[in-house]
Design an enzyme around this catalytic site. Structure first.
Site, mmCIF file in Angstrom:
data_model
loop_
_atom_site.group_PDB
_atom_site.id
_atom_site.type_symbol
_atom_site.label_atom_id
_atom_site.label_comp_id
_atom_site.label_asym_id
_atom_site.label_seq_id
_atom_site.Cartn_x
_atom_site.Cartn_y
_atom_site.Cartn_z
ATOM 1 N N ASN A 91 0.881 -1.176 0.000
ATOM 2 C CA ASN A 91 0.000 0.000 0.000
ATOM 3 C C ASN A 91 0.917 1.223 0.000
ATOM 4 O O ASN A 91 1.467 1.581 1.033
ATOM 5 C CB ASN A 91 -0.892 -0.016 1.248
ATOM 6 C CG ASN A 91 -1.711 1.258 1.381
ATOM 7 O OD1 ASN A 91 -1.886 1.994 0.413
ATOM 8 N ND2 ASN A 91 -2.210 1.515 2.581
ATOM 9 N N TRP A 92 1.068 1.799 -1.180
ATOM 10 C CA TRP A 92 1.998 2.938 -1.293
ATOM 11 C C TRP A 92 1.445 4.213 -0.685
ATOM 12 O O TRP A 92 2.154 5.177 -0.502
ATOM 13 C CB TRP A 92 2.316 3.184 -2.776
ATOM 14 C CG TRP A 92 3.273 2.203 -3.377
ATOM 15 C CD1 TRP A 92 3.985 1.229 -2.740
ATOM 16 C CD2 TRP A 92 3.641 2.120 -4.767
ATOM 17 N NE1 TRP A 92 4.768 0.546 -3.631
ATOM 18 C CE2 TRP A 92 4.578 1.070 -4.878
ATOM 19 C CE3 TRP A 92 3.267 2.816 -5.917
ATOM 20 C CZ2 TRP A 92 5.151 0.713 -6.112
ATOM 21 C CZ3 TRP A 92 3.832 2.467 -7.139
ATOM 22 C CH2 TRP A 92 4.768 1.425 -7.222
ATOM 23 N N LYS A 93 0.143 4.251 -0.428
ATOM 24 C CA LYS A 93 -0.504 5.473 0.099
ATOM 25 C C LYS A 93 -0.257 6.637 -0.855
ATOM 26 O O LYS A 93 -0.230 6.439 -2.064
ATOM 27 C CB LYS A 93 -0.019 5.763 1.517
ATOM 28 C CG LYS A 93 -0.038 4.536 2.422
ATOM 29 C CD LYS A 93 0.182 4.857 3.854
ATOM 30 C CE LYS A 93 0.240 3.578 4.657
ATOM 31 N NZ LYS A 93 0.167 3.782 6.077
ATOM 32 N N HIS A 100 -9.383 1.459 4.657
ATOM 33 C CA HIS A 100 -8.122 1.628 5.390
ATOM 34 C C HIS A 100 -8.357 2.576 6.565
ATOM 35 O O HIS A 100 -9.140 3.512 6.461
ATOM 36 C CB HIS A 100 -7.045 2.184 4.445
ATOM 37 C CG HIS A 100 -5.679 2.121 5.051
ATOM 38 N ND1 HIS A 100 -5.235 3.062 5.944
ATOM 39 C CD2 HIS A 100 -4.674 1.221 4.903
ATOM 40 C CE1 HIS A 100 -4.008 2.736 6.319
ATOM 41 N NE2 HIS A 100 -3.640 1.622 5.705
ATOM 42 N N GLU A 104 -6.746 4.963 7.661
ATOM 43 C CA GLU A 104 -6.520 6.384 7.346
ATOM 44 C C GLU A 104 -7.758 6.981 6.681
ATOM 45 O O GLU A 104 -8.088 8.147 6.898
ATOM 46 C CB GLU A 104 -5.273 6.526 6.460
ATOM 47 C CG GLU A 104 -4.006 6.280 7.271
ATOM 48 C CD GLU A 104 -2.835 5.735 6.474
ATOM 49 O OE1 GLU A 104 -2.841 5.807 5.241
ATOM 50 O OE2 GLU A 104 -1.894 5.220 7.121
ATOM 51 N N GLU A 146 -5.537 -4.787 10.449
ATOM 52 C CA GLU A 146 -4.472 -3.815 10.691
ATOM 53 C C GLU A 146 -4.730 -3.065 11.988
ATOM 54 O O GLU A 146 -5.496 -2.081 11.997
ATOM 55 C CB GLU A 146 -4.416 -2.807 9.544
ATOM 56 C CG GLU A 146 -4.203 -3.433 8.188
ATOM 57 C CD GLU A 146 -3.566 -2.447 7.213
ATOM 58 O OE1 GLU A 146 -2.435 -2.678 6.808
ATOM 59 O OE2 GLU A 146 -4.214 -1.428 6.903
ATOM 60 N N GLY A 189 2.476 2.176 10.613
ATOM 61 C CA GLY A 189 3.446 3.264 10.443
ATOM 62 C C GLY A 189 4.141 3.676 11.727
ATOM 63 O O GLY A 189 4.800 4.709 11.777
ATOM 64 N N SER A 204 3.364 -2.316 10.292
ATOM 65 C CA SER A 204 4.827 -2.384 10.438
ATOM 66 C C SER A 204 5.401 -3.764 10.107
ATOM 67 O O SER A 204 6.355 -4.218 10.742
ATOM 68 C CB SER A 204 5.252 -1.926 11.834
ATOM 69 O OG SER A 204 4.822 -0.591 12.054
ATOM 70 N N GLY A 237 2.734 -1.173 4.231
ATOM 71 C CA GLY A 237 2.856 0.232 3.861
ATOM 72 C C GLY A 237 4.309 0.596 3.602
ATOM 73 O O GLY A 237 4.834 0.390 2.508
ATOM 74 N N GLY A 238 4.974 1.100 4.615
ATOM 75 C CA GLY A 238 6.343 1.624 4.476
ATOM 76 C C GLY A 238 7.287 0.700 3.730
ATOM 77 O O GLY A 238 8.009 1.132 2.805
HETATM 78 C C1 PEP Z 1 -0.736 0.214 5.997
HETATM 79 O O1 PEP Z 1 -0.848 1.410 5.883
HETATM 80 O O2 PEP Z 1 -1.589 -0.510 5.477
HETATM 81 C C2 PEP Z 1 0.391 -0.315 6.766
HETATM 82 C C3 PEP Z 1 0.311 -1.527 7.227
HETATM 83 O O3 PEP Z 1 1.469 0.524 6.952
HETATM 84 P P1 PEP Z 1 2.888 0.146 7.605
HETATM 85 O O4 PEP Z 1 3.331 -1.170 7.012
HETATM 86 O O5 PEP Z 1 3.799 1.271 7.222
HETATM 87 O O6 PEP Z 1 2.673 0.052 9.079
#
Ligand code: PEP
Length: 250
Positions: free
Chosen positions: A9-11, A95, A97, A167, A173, A212, A233-234
């Site tokens: 998930n590049w956001k 999500h 966010e 999640e 994040g 994470s 994500g990251g």
């Molecule tokens: C996400 O935003 O879906 C996520 C899991 O982010 P991260 O891996 O950066 O915690």
């Protein structure tokens, strides 16, 4: 058979050019891997070129959001039909966010799930509790509410095209990961709800962990009985780290 699905998930990251460059590298890193479904969620502006760059490869492309109508006076929005027409196969929905910054409700997310399925794409439905929910002992209740709300009116046949991404919001994040045991415990509760809704189909649905996840902790998380993949994500922004997580899912 449950499929292992590793999705990025590049956001709101990457220009179109950066997206194409990363996917070019990722294709080489994951070439030949067929045991894991590999998905990259990219911003709307990159989707068309992302699909072109990955066509014929083992990487599929996801949108990160959608509006649940097929066309009309919805200025600034993108429909499932438009995504389908350019070759997008997955859509990330609900999500945390989007729930937090755009006040998306379970009802609205449910409309999106249905709209995505109606176009023959796969929905990745994100759920997860906040830190205060966990501390108040409400984790399973919050997840069940989000699941039942997001999946209201979905048939067993449709459920086969849904992936659930668990999640925990406190792990997104933040660098804080749920321990494999803690994540498994919650995944098992989510599984029970899916089985109560969809019977055998619920047993077969992929439940991803997100929060994470990185090359260092992926194998341990993915070894858990009810953790069938990851939403990342990251660590999905860079080809080598994302590929390492894909390989941990084999
Ligand atoms: C996400 O935003 O879906 C996520 C899991 O982010 P991260 O891996 O950066 O915690």
């Amino acid at each position: 058979m449950r499929r292992t699905v590793i999705a990025g998930n590049w956001k709101m990251n990457k220009t179109n050019q950066e997206a194409v460059e990363m996917l070019h590298q990722l294709k080489e890193e994951v070439a030949g891997i067929s045991e894991v479904d590999i998905v990259i969620g990219a911003p709307f502006t990159c989707l068309s070129d992302a699909v072109k760059e990955t066509v014929g490869s083992n990487i599929k492309i996801a949108a990160e959001n959608v509006y649940p109508k097929s066309s009309g006076a919805y200025t600034g929005e993108i429909s499932p039909k438009m995504l389908k027409a350019i070759g997008v196969e997955y859509v990330i929905l609900g999500h945390s966010e989007r729930r937090e910054y755009f006040q998306e409700s379970d009802e609205f997310i449910n409309e999106k799930v249905k709209a995505v399925l109606a176009e023959g794409m796969t929905a990745i439905l994100c759920i997860g509790e906040k830190l205060e929910d966990r501390e108040a002992g409400k984790t399973n209740m919050v997840n069940e509410t989000q699941l039942r709300g997001g999946l209201a009116g979905i048939t067993k046949e449709e459920a086969a095209n849904i992936i659930v991404a668990y999640e925990p919001v406190w792990a997104i994040g933040t660098g804080k990961t749920a321990t494999p045991e803690l994540a498994q415990e919650t995944h098992a509760e989510i599984r029970k709800v899916l089985v109560s809704l969809f019977d055998k189909v619920g047993e077969e649905m992929t439940i991803q962990y997100g929060g994470s996840m990185k090359p260092e902790n992926a194998a341990e998380l993915l070894a858990q009985k009810d953790i069938d993949g990851g939403l990342i994500g990251g660590a999905s922004l860079e080809a080598k780290s994302f590929a390492a997580i894909v390989k941990a899912g084999r």
